[in-house]
Design a protein around this motif. Structure first.
Motif, PDB file in Angstrom:
ATOM      1  N   ARG A 219     -60.954  57.625 -33.918  1.00 47.54           N
ATOM      2  CA  ARG A 219     -61.415  58.474 -32.805  1.00 47.54           C
ATOM      3  C   ARG A 219     -60.298  58.710 -31.785  1.00 47.54           C
TER       4      ARG A 219
ATOM      5  N   ARG B   9     -63.674  53.495 -37.242  1.00 48.77           N
ATOM      6  CA  ARG B   9     -64.079  54.754 -36.599  1.00 48.77           C
ATOM      7  C   ARG B   9     -63.540  54.828 -35.180  1.00 48.77           C
ATOM      8  N   GLU B  10     -63.593  53.723 -34.463  1.00 45.37           N
ATOM      9  CA  GLU B  10     -63.100  53.719 -33.087  1.00 45.37           C
ATOM     10  C   GLU B  10     -61.585  53.907 -33.027  1.00 45.37           C
TER      11      GLU B  10
ATOM     12  N   CYS C 174     -58.131  64.370 -33.591  1.00 46.19           N
ATOM     13  CA  CYS C 174     -59.466  64.004 -34.058  1.00 46.19           C
ATOM     14  C   CYS C 174     -60.481  64.535 -33.054  1.00 46.19           C
TER      15      CYS C 174
END
Length: 97
Positions: free
Chosen positions: A30, A26-27, A35
């Protein structure tokens, strides 16, 4: 804006590891161009299943720029060997009326 919903199923006995890998992924996602937001969710009834909901500026930000760029292999490395079956990703747009 395009909403991607990506579905993952953990390999047997790997649900906790997949959750941790998806949190790291997710990081990475991101930071991708286009995004706007990303959330990780775990299924209550089937805890081996997870989804990402990702808001992209355009579908190309996901399908061309992200998938063809250097962040994609970094993302995949976080979940390698932890997913059973295919990752199912679909894209949605808001409709009015």
């Amino acid at each position: 804006m395009v909403l991607e919903i990506a579905e993952y199923t953990a390999a047997p006995g790997k649900a906790e590891e997949l959750q941790a890998g998806l949190a790291r992924a997710r990081e990475i996602i991101r930071g991708a161009q286009g995004c706007r937001a990303i959330a990780l969710r775990r299924c209550v009834e089937e805890p081996e299943r997870f989804i990402f909901t990702i808001e992209w500026e355009t579908i190309e930000d996901h399908t061309v720029t992200f998938r063809g760029g250097p962040l994609f292999p970094q993302y995949r490395a976080q979940i390698a060997g932890l997913v059973e079956g295919a990752i199912v990703a679909r894209h949605y747009q808001t409709v009015e009326g």
